[in-house]
Write a protein that holds these residues in place. Structure first.
Motif, PDB file in Angstrom:
ATOM      1  N   PRO A  47     -16.912 -30.106  -5.842  1.00  0.00           N
ATOM      2  CA  PRO A  47     -16.126 -28.730  -5.445  1.00  0.00           C
ATOM      3  C   PRO A  47     -14.952 -29.910  -5.352  1.00  0.00           C
ATOM      4  O   PRO A  47     -14.309 -31.196  -5.412  1.00  0.00           O
ATOM      5  CB  PRO A  47     -17.049 -29.352  -3.901  1.00  0.00           C
ATOM      6  N   ASP A  48     -13.662 -29.109  -5.920  1.00  0.00           N
ATOM      7  CA  ASP A  48     -12.450 -29.842  -5.230  1.00  0.00           C
ATOM      8  C   ASP A  48     -11.902 -29.226  -3.370  1.00  0.00           C
ATOM      9  O   ASP A  48     -12.179 -28.608  -3.067  1.00  0.00           O
ATOM     10  CB  ASP A  48     -11.311 -28.691  -5.977  1.00  0.00           C
ATOM     11  N   GLU A  49     -12.318 -31.017  -3.134  1.00  0.00           N
ATOM     12  CA  GLU A  49     -11.525 -30.392  -1.942  1.00  0.00           C
ATOM     13  C   GLU A  49     -10.430 -30.862  -1.095  1.00  0.00           C
ATOM     14  O   GLU A  49      -9.856 -30.685  -0.319  1.00  0.00           O
ATOM     15  CB  GLU A  49     -12.385 -32.101  -1.098  1.00  0.00           C
ATOM     16  N   LYS A  50      -9.444 -30.499  -2.511  1.00  0.00           N
ATOM     17  CA  LYS A  50      -8.263 -30.133  -1.744  1.00  0.00           C
ATOM     18  C   LYS A  50      -7.478 -28.920  -1.860  1.00  0.00           C
ATOM     19  O   LYS A  50      -6.259 -28.500  -0.753  1.00  0.00           O
ATOM     20  CB  LYS A  50      -7.042 -30.357  -3.116  1.00  0.00           C
ATOM     21  N   HIS A  51      -8.639 -27.927  -1.509  1.00  0.00           N
ATOM     22  CA  HIS A  51      -8.428 -26.658  -1.268  1.00  0.00           C
ATOM     23  C   HIS A  51      -9.275 -26.332  -0.039  1.00  0.00           C
ATOM     24  O   HIS A  51     -10.394 -26.786  -0.563  1.00  0.00           O
ATOM     25  CB  HIS A  51      -8.792 -26.128  -2.656  1.00  0.00           C
ATOM     26  N   ILE A  52      -9.428 -25.479   0.609  1.00  0.00           N
ATOM     27  CA  ILE A  52     -10.059 -25.157   1.662  1.00  0.00           C
ATOM     28  C   ILE A  52     -11.878 -24.984   0.887  1.00  0.00           C
ATOM     29  O   ILE A  52     -12.822 -25.547   1.544  1.00  0.00           O
ATOM     30  CB  ILE A  52     -10.164 -23.914   2.756  1.00  0.00           C
ATOM     31  N   GLY A  78     -13.255 -25.506  -1.477  1.00  0.00           N
ATOM     32  CA  GLY A  78     -13.776 -26.671  -1.820  1.00  0.00           C
ATOM     33  C   GLY A  78     -14.457 -28.177  -1.390  1.00  0.00           C
ATOM     34  O   GLY A  78     -15.322 -28.486  -0.845  1.00  0.00           O
ATOM     35  N   LEU A  79     -13.507 -27.152   0.561  1.00  0.00           N
ATOM     36  CA  LEU A  79     -14.066 -28.293   1.184  1.00  0.00           C
ATOM     37  C   LEU A  79     -15.417 -27.635   1.844  1.00  0.00           C
ATOM     38  O   LEU A  79     -15.994 -27.757   2.608  1.00  0.00           O
ATOM     39  CB  LEU A  79     -13.360 -28.751   2.533  1.00  0.00           C
ATOM     40  N   ARG A  80     -15.432 -26.341   2.148  1.00  0.00           N
ATOM     41  CA  ARG A  80     -16.854 -25.706   2.807  1.00  0.00           C
ATOM     42  C   ARG A  80     -18.151 -25.729   1.260  1.00  0.00           C
ATOM     43  O   ARG A  80     -18.808 -26.335   1.863  1.00  0.00           O
ATOM     44  CB  ARG A  80     -16.291 -24.222   2.051  1.00  0.00           C
ATOM     45  N   ASP A  81     -17.577 -25.543   0.692  1.00  0.00           N
ATOM     46  CA  ASP A  81     -18.495 -25.817  -0.762  1.00  0.00           C
ATOM     47  C   ASP A  81     -19.426 -27.520  -0.413  1.00  0.00           C
ATOM     48  O   ASP A  81     -20.485 -27.140  -1.428  1.00  0.00           O
ATOM     49  CB  ASP A  81     -18.220 -25.794  -2.427  1.00  0.00           C
ATOM     50  N   ARG A  82     -18.257 -28.370  -0.319  1.00  0.00           N
ATOM     51  CA  ARG A  82     -18.632 -30.209  -0.470  1.00  0.00           C
ATOM     52  C   ARG A  82     -19.876 -29.843   0.667  1.00  0.00           C
ATOM     53  O   ARG A  82     -20.552 -30.829   0.973  1.00  0.00           O
ATOM     54  CB  ARG A  82     -17.494 -30.706  -0.221  1.00  0.00           C
ATOM     55  N   ALA A  83     -18.540 -29.752   2.381  1.00  0.00           N
ATOM     56  CA  ALA A  83     -19.428 -28.726   3.150  1.00  0.00           C
ATOM     57  C   ALA A  83     -21.296 -28.119   3.071  1.00  0.00           C
ATOM     58  O   ALA A  83     -22.168 -28.891   3.229  1.00  0.00           O
ATOM     59  CB  ALA A  83     -18.691 -28.433   4.467  1.00  0.00           C
ATOM     60  N   ILE A  84     -21.035 -27.341   2.510  1.00  0.00           N
ATOM     61  CA  ILE A  84     -22.508 -26.413   2.356  1.00  0.00           C
ATOM     62  C   ILE A  84     -23.491 -27.893   1.457  1.00  0.00           C
ATOM     63  O   ILE A  84     -24.679 -27.547   1.700  1.00  0.00           O
ATOM     64  CB  ILE A  84     -22.386 -25.485   1.377  1.00  0.00           C
ATOM     65  N   LEU A  85     -22.925 -28.311   0.765  1.00  0.00           N
ATOM     66  CA  LEU A  85     -23.849 -29.040  -0.423  1.00  0.00           C
ATOM     67  C   LEU A  85     -24.436 -30.231   0.375  1.00  0.00           C
ATOM     68  O   LEU A  85     -26.079 -30.787   0.178  1.00  0.00           O
ATOM     69  CB  LEU A  85     -23.119 -29.757  -1.627  1.00  0.00           C
ATOM     70  N   ASN A  88     -14.179 -31.904   8.015  1.00  0.00           N
ATOM     71  CA  ASN A  88     -12.729 -31.759   7.004  1.00  0.00           C
ATOM     72  C   ASN A  88     -12.784 -30.017   6.860  1.00  0.00           C
ATOM     73  O   ASN A  88     -12.180 -29.917   6.909  1.00  0.00           O
ATOM     74  CB  ASN A  88     -13.506 -32.391   5.519  1.00  0.00           C
ATOM     75  N   TYR A  89     -13.616 -29.162   7.110  1.00  0.00           N
ATOM     76  CA  TYR A  89     -14.331 -28.289   6.048  1.00  0.00           C
ATOM     77  C   TYR A  89     -13.127 -27.628   7.585  1.00  0.00           C
ATOM     78  O   TYR A  89     -12.651 -26.567   8.149  1.00  0.00           O
ATOM     79  CB  TYR A  89     -15.602 -28.114   6.277  1.00  0.00           C
ATOM     80  N   ARG A 106     -10.713 -24.475   8.784  1.00  0.00           N
ATOM     81  CA  ARG A 106     -12.285 -23.133   8.531  1.00  0.00           C
ATOM     82  C   ARG A 106     -10.793 -22.418   9.366  1.00  0.00           C
ATOM     83  O   ARG A 106     -11.321 -21.330   8.217  1.00  0.00           O
ATOM     84  CB  ARG A 106     -12.943 -23.299  10.071  1.00  0.00           C
ATOM     85  N   GLU A 107      -9.876 -21.922   9.703  1.00  0.00           N
ATOM     86  CA  GLU A 107      -9.455 -21.357  10.268  1.00  0.00           C
ATOM     87  C   GLU A 107      -8.181 -20.615   9.528  1.00  0.00           C
ATOM     88  O   GLU A 107      -7.405 -19.252   9.421  1.00  0.00           O
ATOM     89  CB  GLU A 107      -8.678 -22.040  11.794  1.00  0.00           C
ATOM     90  N   THR A 108      -8.247 -21.433   8.301  1.00  0.00           N
ATOM     91  CA  THR A 108      -7.095 -20.928   7.391  1.00  0.00           C
ATOM     92  C   THR A 108      -7.489 -20.182   6.436  1.00  0.00           C
ATOM     93  O   THR A 108      -6.978 -19.266   6.205  1.00  0.00           O
ATOM     94  CB  THR A 108      -6.746 -21.723   6.010  1.00  0.00           C
ATOM     95  N   LEU A 109      -9.150 -19.567   6.527  1.00  0.00           N
ATOM     96  CA  LEU A 109      -9.925 -18.639   6.011  1.00  0.00           C
ATOM     97  C   LEU A 109      -9.577 -17.640   6.899  1.00  0.00           C
ATOM     98  O   LEU A 109     -10.022 -15.757   6.111  1.00  0.00           O
ATOM     99  CB  LEU A 109     -11.416 -19.018   6.353  1.00  0.00           C
TER     100      LEU A 109
END
Length: 213
Positions: free
Chosen positions: A124-129, A131-138, A190-191, A195-198
């Motif tokens: 996941p690309d952690e520069k974007h929200i 990507g942060l979400r997907d990294r947290a999920i994984l 980090n996510y 999170r509020e930006t979603l």
């Protein structure tokens, strides 16, 4: 025999409205059975076909090295064909009755090796929200082994970052605690910081959101 195959094909096309691909598959299986009867010099009259004929046909498929899945499909075609003949009163007894379906071996799942796991976690690309979400999920899936259905049911207050534990609701509504380590904690932190930006809706407590909140 050929006339009944034609009648069956017309039934499949007209009344069952099967797809052209399915119709071709049925026709191919029945023509293969027909060729078997000719090769074995079995009279091409449906009344001469019994359960022993069906077993001999399956045995011939096995000798050719066909998979059990293919054999099971061909037997299913014959069952449908002879069931149709019995229903239309062209035949009194279905010769496929009592013939067991070949057991289909269950394939073992292919597991990722350690290198592949780490590559997946880093993808996941952690520069974007997202990507942060997907990294947290994984990271959470990897650390806890929880089911995806359990993960999507998590709320924000189900995750304790200080304690490194998630409250999971499993099958039957049973609650359990799933511990996770520092990498999952970091990814979740980090996510959650962004999170509020979603733009979650008012009162939305779901932990993982899509790009529309």
């Amino acid at each position: 025999m050929e006339e009944y195959i034609i009648k069956f094909s017309q039934y499949l096309k007209g009344e069952k409205n099967v797809s052209p691909h399915t119709l071709r598959s049925y026709s191919a299986d029945l023509n293969e059975f027909l060729n078997f009867l000719k090769k074995e010099k079995i009279p091409l009259k449906v009344r001469y076909i019994d359960h022993l004929t069906i077993r001999r046909f399956l045995a011939s498929l096995q000798r050719r090295g066909l998979s059990h899945a293919t054999m099971a499909r061909k037997l299913a075609t014959l069952r449908s064909f002879f069931r149709f003949l019995c229903r239309e009163e062209y035949l009194e007894v279905n010769p496929t009755l009592g013939t067991r379906t070949p057991k289909i071996a269950k394939k073992l799942p292919k597991f990722l090796d350690l290198k592949e796991v780490f590559a997946l976690l880093e993808s996941p690309d952690e520069k974007h929200i997202l990507g942060l979400r997907d990294r947290a999920i994984l990271e959470l899936l990897y650390a806890t082994g929880m089911r995806v259905s359990e993960l999507v049911g998590l709320n924000v207050n189900d995750v304790d970052l200080l304690g490194g534990v998630a409250k999971v609701w499993g099958k039957g509504g049973k609650e359990r605690l799933a511990p996770f380590g520092t990498e999952a904690t970091r990814a979740l932190h980090n996510y959650l910081m962004r999170r509020e930006t979603l733009h979650p809706g008012e009162g939305e407590r779901g932990l993982f959101l899509n790009k529309s909140g």
